[in-house]
Scaffold this motif. Structure first.
Motif, mmCIF file in Angstrom:
data_model
loop_
_atom_site.group_PDB
_atom_site.id
_atom_site.type_symbol
_atom_site.label_atom_id
_atom_site.label_comp_id
_atom_site.label_asym_id
_atom_site.label_seq_id
_atom_site.Cartn_x
_atom_site.Cartn_y
_atom_site.Cartn_z
ATOM 1 N N ASP A 22 -7.649 -2.332 19.066
ATOM 2 C CA ASP A 22 -7.175 -2.299 17.572
ATOM 3 C C ASP A 22 -6.823 -3.746 16.833
ATOM 4 O OD1 ASP A 22 -6.588 -1.451 14.963
ATOM 5 O OD2 ASP A 22 -5.574 0.528 15.732
ATOM 6 N N PRO A 23 -7.039 -4.247 16.578
ATOM 7 C CA PRO A 23 -6.099 -5.644 15.643
ATOM 8 C C PRO A 23 -4.864 -5.438 14.685
ATOM 9 C CG PRO A 23 -9.046 -5.468 14.583
ATOM 10 C CD PRO A 23 -8.511 -4.828 15.744
ATOM 11 N N GLU A 24 -5.369 -4.511 14.156
ATOM 12 C CA GLU A 24 -3.864 -4.332 13.529
ATOM 13 C C GLU A 24 -2.770 -3.842 14.315
ATOM 14 O OE1 GLU A 24 -5.873 -1.394 10.130
ATOM 15 O OE2 GLU A 24 -7.012 -2.672 9.434
ATOM 16 N N GLU A 25 -3.321 -3.486 14.733
ATOM 17 C CA GLU A 25 -1.913 -2.684 16.096
ATOM 18 C C GLU A 25 -1.997 -4.433 17.430
ATOM 19 O OE1 GLU A 25 -0.403 -0.862 16.120
ATOM 20 O OE2 GLU A 25 -1.104 -0.363 14.396
ATOM 21 N N SER A 26 -1.935 -5.547 16.598
ATOM 22 C CA SER A 26 -1.944 -6.890 17.269
ATOM 23 C C SER A 26 -0.480 -7.502 16.641
ATOM 24 C CB SER A 26 -3.400 -8.034 17.084
ATOM 25 O OG SER A 26 -2.944 -8.664 17.511
ATOM 26 N N VAL A 27 0.123 -7.976 18.500
ATOM 27 C CA VAL A 27 1.528 -8.326 17.454
ATOM 28 C C VAL A 27 0.564 -10.484 16.544
ATOM 29 C CG1 VAL A 27 3.185 -9.834 17.582
ATOM 30 C CG2 VAL A 27 2.647 -7.686 19.249
ATOM 31 N N GLY A 28 -0.289 -10.087 16.375
ATOM 32 C CA GLY A 28 -0.358 -11.868 16.148
ATOM 33 C C GLY A 28 -0.847 -11.741 14.668
ATOM 34 N N TYR A 29 -1.634 -10.415 14.752
ATOM 35 C CA TYR A 29 -2.606 -9.774 13.376
ATOM 36 C C TYR A 29 -1.267 -9.903 12.722
ATOM 37 C CZ TYR A 29 -4.575 -6.947 10.071
ATOM 38 O OH TYR A 29 -5.646 -6.324 8.785
ATOM 39 N N LEU A 30 -0.086 -8.472 13.402
ATOM 40 C CA LEU A 30 0.562 -8.399 12.504
ATOM 41 C C LEU A 30 1.627 -9.777 12.171
ATOM 42 C CD1 LEU A 30 1.498 -5.293 14.588
ATOM 43 C CD2 LEU A 30 0.252 -5.491 12.045
ATOM 44 N N ILE A 31 1.773 -10.583 12.030
ATOM 45 C CA ILE A 31 2.573 -11.251 11.946
ATOM 46 C C ILE A 31 1.929 -12.394 11.198
ATOM 47 C CG2 ILE A 31 3.999 -13.786 11.917
ATOM 48 C CD1 ILE A 31 4.493 -12.136 15.271
ATOM 49 N N LYS A 32 0.281 -12.408 11.048
ATOM 50 C CA LYS A 32 -0.063 -13.237 10.359
ATOM 51 C C LYS A 32 0.473 -12.599 8.632
ATOM 52 C CE LYS A 32 -4.284 -15.731 9.109
ATOM 53 N NZ LYS A 32 -4.276 -17.032 9.330
ATOM 54 N N GLN A 33 -0.664 -11.555 8.735
ATOM 55 C CA GLN A 33 0.307 -10.429 7.365
ATOM 56 C C GLN A 33 1.462 -10.110 6.588
ATOM 57 O OE1 GLN A 33 -3.189 -8.517 6.266
ATOM 58 N NE2 GLN A 33 -3.679 -10.229 8.331
ATOM 59 N N ALA A 34 1.944 -10.185 7.663
ATOM 60 C CA ALA A 34 3.164 -10.190 7.012
ATOM 61 C C ALA A 34 3.890 -11.901 6.343
ATOM 62 C CB ALA A 34 4.106 -9.893 7.645
ATOM 63 N N HIS A 35 3.278 -12.762 7.040
ATOM 64 C CA HIS A 35 2.350 -14.558 7.237
ATOM 65 C C HIS A 35 2.281 -14.726 5.219
ATOM 66 C CE1 HIS A 35 1.845 -18.155 6.331
ATOM 67 N NE2 HIS A 35 3.603 -18.583 6.202
ATOM 68 N N LEU A 36 0.977 -13.996 5.097
ATOM 69 C CA LEU A 36 0.205 -14.070 3.782
ATOM 70 C C LEU A 36 1.195 -13.437 2.560
ATOM 71 C CD1 LEU A 36 -3.252 -13.846 5.694
ATOM 72 C CD2 LEU A 36 -2.552 -15.715 4.644
ATOM 73 N N SER A 37 1.298 -11.682 3.077
ATOM 74 C CA SER A 37 2.747 -11.504 1.809
ATOM 75 C C SER A 37 3.545 -12.187 1.607
ATOM 76 C CB SER A 37 2.955 -9.725 2.411
ATOM 77 O OG SER A 37 3.665 -8.972 1.407
ATOM 78 N N LEU A 38 4.425 -12.526 2.395
ATOM 79 C CA LEU A 38 5.046 -13.164 1.963
ATOM 80 C C LEU A 38 5.124 -14.251 1.301
ATOM 81 C CD1 LEU A 38 8.546 -13.616 2.012
ATOM 82 C CD2 LEU A 38 8.211 -14.971 3.860
ATOM 83 N N GLN A 39 3.470 -15.002 1.760
ATOM 84 C CA GLN A 39 3.684 -16.112 1.118
ATOM 85 C C GLN A 39 2.754 -16.369 -0.502
ATOM 86 O OE1 GLN A 39 2.980 -19.358 3.027
ATOM 87 N NE2 GLN A 39 2.732 -21.100 1.135
ATOM 88 N N ARG A 40 2.326 -14.584 -0.493
ATOM 89 C CA ARG A 40 1.957 -14.443 -2.284
ATOM 90 C C ARG A 40 3.423 -14.318 -2.573
ATOM 91 N NH1 ARG A 40 -2.646 -11.820 1.072
ATOM 92 N NH2 ARG A 40 -0.869 -9.786 0.922
ATOM 93 N N ALA A 41 3.867 -13.074 -2.455
ATOM 94 C CA ALA A 41 5.481 -13.466 -3.035
ATOM 95 C C ALA A 41 6.106 -14.213 -3.968
ATOM 96 C CB ALA A 41 6.651 -11.526 -2.499
ATOM 97 N N VAL A 42 6.455 -15.430 -2.328
ATOM 98 C CA VAL A 42 6.610 -16.849 -2.281
ATOM 99 C C VAL A 42 5.641 -17.252 -3.640
ATOM 100 C CG1 VAL A 42 7.676 -19.398 -1.513
ATOM 101 C CG2 VAL A 42 7.577 -17.581 -0.809
ATOM 102 N N ASP A 43 4.741 -17.635 -3.812
ATOM 103 C CA ASP A 43 3.434 -18.173 -4.526
ATOM 104 C C ASP A 43 4.543 -17.332 -5.799
ATOM 105 O OD1 ASP A 43 2.649 -19.895 -3.591
ATOM 106 O OD2 ASP A 43 0.924 -18.557 -2.689
ATOM 107 N N ALA A 44 4.296 -15.717 -5.655
ATOM 108 C CA ALA A 44 4.500 -15.565 -7.215
ATOM 109 C C ALA A 44 5.796 -16.054 -7.601
ATOM 110 C CB ALA A 44 4.627 -13.728 -7.782
#
Length: 162
Positions: A22-44
Motif C-alpha cells: 500500500d503506497p499510502e502507508e510507505s514512509v517514503g510516500y508519506l514524506i513526499k506528500q508532506a513535502h509537497l504540501s509544505l512546498q505548496r504552503a510556502v509557495d502560497a
C-alpha cells in the motif's frame, strides 16, 4: 511456443507482495506528500512577496552571509552555478539584489541585497514559520521535536549509505 507480445510472468510471491503493498502507508510516500504540501504552503506564503520557492532561498542565504557570489550561493544551496546565475538574474530584475564588482579583485562579482531585497527578506522567516505551523498545528512541542529528531536520524542513516 510463447507469444512474444505477452507480458513476462511474475512469481506468485512477487504478485502477493504487490497486492499487499500500500503506497499510502510507505514512509517514503508519506514524506513526499508532506513535502509537497509544505512546498505548496510556502509557495502560497511567498506569493505575497512576489517570490517563488526557488527565489526566497538565495535571498535568505545572501542575508545570512552564506555566500556573496553566485558560485558560493550555488554551493550553499547544493545547486548548479548556471541555475543559480539565472535565478540571480531574476532577482536582480525584480530589484531585490545587485551585482557589485569586487574592489579587491575586479574579476569577482559580489552580490548584495537592495533595500527592497532587505525588506522582502525580513518577511521570509515569518512566512516560513506560518507554512510549517499550518502543517504542525495539532502537534505538541514534544511531537515537533520528536519529528525533527526522527527526520535527522533518517537523513543520517541515509548519509551512511555513501
Amino acid at each position: 511456443m510463447a507469444d512474444s507480445t505477452s507480458s513476462p510472468r511474475i512469481s506468485p510471491e512477487l504478485a502477493d507482495l504487490i497486492r499487499r503493498y500500500d503506497p499510502e502507508e510507505s514512509v517514503g510516500y508519506l514524506i513526499k506528500q508532506a513535502h509537497l504540501s509544505l512546498q505548496r504552503a510556502v509557495d502560497a506564503e511567498m506569493t505575497a512577496l512576489d517570490l517563488t520557492a526557488m527565489q526566497w532561498g538565495p535571498l535568505m542565504l545572501l542575508a545570512m552571509g552564506r555566500g556573496e557570489t553566485a558560485a558560493e550561493l550555488a554551493r550553499s544551496a547544493c545547486s548548479d552555478t548556471g541555475a543559480m546565475t539565472r535565478m540571480l538574474d531574476r532577482l536582480e530584475s525584480k530589484g531585490l539584489i545587485r551585482r557589485v564588482r569586487s574592489a579587491e579583485d575586479r574579476r569577482v562579482i559580489k552580490l548584495e541585497l537592495t533595500e527592497e531585497g532587505v525588506r522582502a527578506t525580513e518577511q521570509v522567516p515569518q512566512r516560513l514559520h506560518d507554512a510549517v505551523d499550518l502543517h504542525t498545528r495539532d502537534f505538541s512541542e514534544q511531537e515537533v521535536q520528536q519529528l525533527k529528531s526522527l527526520l535527522r536520524r533518517m537523513a543520517a542513516n541515509g548519509a551512511q549509505r555513501g
